[in-house]
Structure formats: structure tokens, C-alpha cells
Design an enzyme around this catalytic site. Structure first.
Site, PDB file in Angstrom:
ATOM      1  N   GLU A 146      -2.701 -24.382 -21.357  1.00  0.00           N
ATOM      2  CA  GLU A 146      -1.953 -23.399 -22.143  1.00  0.00           C
ATOM      3  C   GLU A 146      -0.461 -23.596 -21.924  1.00  0.00           C
ATOM      4  OE1 GLU A 146      -3.019 -19.248 -21.750  1.00  0.00           O
ATOM      5  OE2 GLU A 146      -1.980 -18.781 -23.631  1.00  0.00           O
ATOM      6  N   GLU A 152       6.803 -17.378 -17.626  1.00  0.00           N
ATOM      7  CA  GLU A 152       5.458 -17.450 -17.038  1.00  0.00           C
ATOM      8  C   GLU A 152       5.138 -18.808 -16.414  1.00  0.00           C
ATOM      9  OE1 GLU A 152       2.303 -15.399 -19.167  1.00  0.00           O
ATOM     10  OE2 GLU A 152       3.813 -14.438 -20.425  1.00  0.00           O
ATOM     11  N   ASP A 179      -0.578 -21.031 -27.943  1.00  0.00           N
ATOM     12  CA  ASP A 179      -0.620 -19.578 -28.103  1.00  0.00           C
ATOM     13  C   ASP A 179       0.612 -19.178 -28.916  1.00  0.00           C
ATOM     14  OD1 ASP A 179      -0.002 -16.834 -27.645  1.00  0.00           O
ATOM     15  OD2 ASP A 179      -1.194 -16.817 -25.815  1.00  0.00           O
ATOM     16  N   PHE A 181       2.059 -16.443 -29.508  1.00  0.00           N
ATOM     17  CA  PHE A 181       2.984 -15.517 -28.834  1.00  0.00           C
ATOM     18  C   PHE A 181       4.043 -16.307 -28.057  1.00  0.00           C
ATOM     19  CE2 PHE A 181       3.970 -13.830 -24.592  1.00  0.00           C
ATOM     20  CZ  PHE A 181       4.733 -12.725 -24.920  1.00  0.00           C
ATOM     21  N   HIS A 182       3.598 -17.295 -27.285  1.00  0.00           N
ATOM     22  CA  HIS A 182       4.536 -18.113 -26.500  1.00  0.00           C
ATOM     23  C   HIS A 182       5.339 -19.050 -27.409  1.00  0.00           C
ATOM     24  CE1 HIS A 182       2.791 -16.706 -22.763  1.00  0.00           C
ATOM     25  NE2 HIS A 182       1.586 -16.993 -23.216  1.00  0.00           N
ATOM     26  N   HIS A 205      -4.684 -19.491 -29.182  1.00  0.00           N
ATOM     27  CA  HIS A 205      -4.593 -18.037 -29.009  1.00  0.00           C
ATOM     28  C   HIS A 205      -3.776 -17.456 -30.150  1.00  0.00           C
ATOM     29  CE1 HIS A 205      -5.447 -17.344 -24.431  1.00  0.00           C
ATOM     30  NE2 HIS A 205      -6.542 -17.399 -25.163  1.00  0.00           N
ATOM     31  N   ARG A 211       2.293  -8.567 -28.551  1.00  0.00           N
ATOM     32  CA  ARG A 211       0.925  -8.648 -28.037  1.00  0.00           C
ATOM     33  C   ARG A 211       0.037  -7.473 -28.458  1.00  0.00           C
ATOM     34  NH1 ARG A 211       1.135 -12.691 -22.976  1.00  0.00           N
ATOM     35  NH2 ARG A 211      -0.290 -13.643 -24.390  1.00  0.00           N
ATOM     36  N   GLU A 240      -5.854 -12.571 -28.767  1.00  0.00           N
ATOM     37  CA  GLU A 240      -5.448 -12.123 -27.434  1.00  0.00           C
ATOM     38  C   GLU A 240      -4.464 -10.974 -27.597  1.00  0.00           C
ATOM     39  OE1 GLU A 240      -4.290 -14.218 -23.300  1.00  0.00           O
ATOM     40  OE2 GLU A 240      -3.011 -14.793 -24.962  1.00  0.00           O
TER      41      GLU A 240
HETATM   42 MN   LIG Z   1      -2.560 -16.841 -24.286  1.00  0.00          MN
END
Ligand SMILES: [Mn+2]
Length: 296
Positions: A146, A152, A179, A181-182, A205, A211, A240
Site C-alpha cells: 500500500e 503515515e 488507495d 485517499f492517499h 482502496h 474517509r 475503506e
Molecule cells: Mn487504505
């Protein structure tokens, strides 16, 4: 396309009662798959878990983030060795519950780092991932790295960085876990990065920029699904979402989940599946129109 949901929509708990609730609810909503967060594997009855997934007709993906004491991108040999053990155990767990994919932050410790990654640490991560990926292949499990934002991890923040690491590892069992979001934070463009790294994409994701509920934030989902359709991605997309409703010291605190984005898990889950299906179907219809292949 197969549609999955992250277990944290239901609970952060690994008790059999919580797992039963998560599996039953996931199946009732019509999802194909549940992603289980590898936080407390020792409390799980693996045989029961596998049989219950089978009886519910669900596939499972396992995801995790390496802890600081198991950081394979460290220069500390003990931490690197501990990380390799953790990854091997997670692969065995995935195999034993009938899963085919292990995802999450497998390339470094999960959490905000205070310094640049070192060349030696990166080499350590590559060596460990090459070995674990080889053993995982024997177990029928792929490793999906990921790519997470700068708060993170410090090692892999973009799909291009992940791809370069995978190429250096030289393994055919290492893939990208992207993902949105990232990606919304780090990539030049979510769609651009998906297209540029299509051949190494193993897992996706789907999450909103805050989120919470899909479609109530900044992510351009038509653009995301256009790119997935464009590259012929026909594997798993997993919804997610996090809310302060469900708190866990490892995952929800490390991912900075402070706000209450929802309280009703069921309503959220049903909406998430509807939203992803519609976005995917719209992208398929658009691709047909663009090819001029729609007759009526
Ligand atoms: Mn994720």
C-alpha cells in the site's frame, strides 16, 4: 469487478462475535469480499473464520501495517528480522483463511516518521520483501504494497516509488496496493498514476478525501473509475472508511481518525456498494460510448 469492504466499517474488534457480525453484515449488503485488519490474529479461531467466510460466500483479503519494532526499512537488524517474521505470519494467516492477497503497509513501519528514509533501510526492505514474496508465492498469496501519504510512511508515498522498489526487488509476486485517499494527497493525478502503473496494480482502496461517505468529499470518482476501466482492471475494489465511532489504538489512532463521519455502519456500507457499482457502470458505459460501440 469484485467489491470489498474494510472490516473497520463494522468493528475494530477481533472477537468471534464481532467477526460474525462483520461477515454476516458484509454478505447481507451484497459485497463479494471482506478485508480483515490483521491486528489481533491470535484471538481468531482460524478454522472457524475460514468456514464462516465460505458459508457466507465471501472472499477475504488481509491487510496490516508493520509496527515500529518490525520496521523492515530500518537500519536495525533486529527490527528488520522481527518485521520479516511478522510478514511471514501474516502470509500464513491469509493462506489459512483462504485468502489470496495480503495488502497494507508492508514496506515500512506505519506511522509518521521523523526523518528521511535511509538507503540502507530501503535496501533492507527490498531484501525482506523479495524473500517474503517468494515464500508467499508458494502459499498462493500475493503481497500488495500500500502506497500511503507522507504522514503515515516515509518510504513509499507514490505509485512510482512503489513500482521502482518492486522492480528492484525483481519479484513477480509483489504488486501495488493503491488507495485513492492517499493518492489524492501525493500523486500528480489519481488517474494518471493508475494508468502509468497499470501492469503492477494488485489491489485498490476506494475512500473519500475525509474517509467518510463516498461522494461527499474531494475525490473525483468518475475519473478514478474511468482510469480503472481504461486499464482493464477487473479485480477487487474495497471500500475503506473510518469514523471516531470505531476506535482502535493501532489503526484508527495511527491514521488520525478524530472526527465522527458516520455512526450507522449498515447505512454507510449499503451506500458504499451502491456508489462504487454506479461509478463503475458509468465508466463502462462511457468507455463504450467513446469507442462508438453502443448500438441501442
Ligand atoms: Mn487504505
Amino acid at each position: 469487478m469484485k467489491y470489498g469492504i474494510h472490516s473497520f466499517v463494522w468493528s475494530s474488534d477481533s472477537s468471534q462475535r464481532a467477526l460474525e457480525h462483520a461477515i454476516a453484515s458484509t454478505a447481507e449488503c451484497g459485497y463479494d469480499l471482506i478485508e480483515w485488519s490483521y491486528l489481533d490474529p491470535k484471538s481468531v479461531d482460524i478454522g472457524w473464520f475460514r468456514r464462516r467466510l465460505e458459508s457466507a460466500g465471501l472472499e477475504a483479503v488481509v491487510s496490516m501495517g508493520l509496527p515500529p519494532e518490525g520496521d523492515i526499512a530500518s537500519e536495525d537488524a533486529d527490527k528488520v528480522a522481527r518485521g520479516e517474521e511478522i510478514l511471514d505470519a501474516a502470509v500464513a494467516f491469509t493462506r489459512d483463511i483462504g485468502g489470496r492477497k495480503l495488502g497494507g503497509i508492508l514496506s515500512s513501519a506505519h506511522g509518521k516518521q521523523e526523518r528521511q528514509p535511509s538507503a540502507k533501510g530501503r535496501d533492507n526492505a527490498i531484501a525482506v520483501l523479495r524473500r517474503v514474496a517468494g515464500r508467499a508465492k508458494e502459499a498462493g498469496v500475493s503481497l500488495n504494497l500500500e502506497i500511503v501519504n507522507r504522514f503515515e510512511s516515509n518510504l513509499l508515498n507514490t505509485a512510482a516509488q512503489g513500482r521502482a522498489l518492486i522492480e528492484e526487488a525483481g519479484s513477480d509476486n509483489l504488486f501495488l496496493h493503491l488507495d485513492v485517499f492517499h493518492m489524492n494527497i501525493e500523486e500528480a493525478g489519481i488517474d494518471v498514476a493508475i494508468r502509468a502503473n497499470a501492469d503492477r496494480l494488485g489491489y485498490v482502496h476506494i475512500g473519500e478525501s475525509h474517509r467518510g461517505y463516498l461522494g461527499t468529499g474531494n475525490i473525483d470518482f468518475p475519473c478514478v473509475f474511468d482510469a480503472l476501466v481504461d486499464i482493464g482492471y477487473d479485480d477487487i475494489v474495497t471500500f475503506e472508511s473510518f469514523s471516531s465511532e470505531i476506535v482502535d489504538a493501532d489503526l484508527s489512532l495511527r491514521t488520525a481518525i478524530w472526527r465522527n463521519m458516520w455512526s450507522d455502519s449498515r447505512k454507510l456500507a449499503e451506500h458504499g456498494l451502491r456508489f462504487m457499482r454506479e461509478a463503475h457502470n458509468n465508466a463502462l458505459a462511457k468507455a463504450e460510448l467513446a469507442r462508438g460501440s453502443v448500438s441501442g
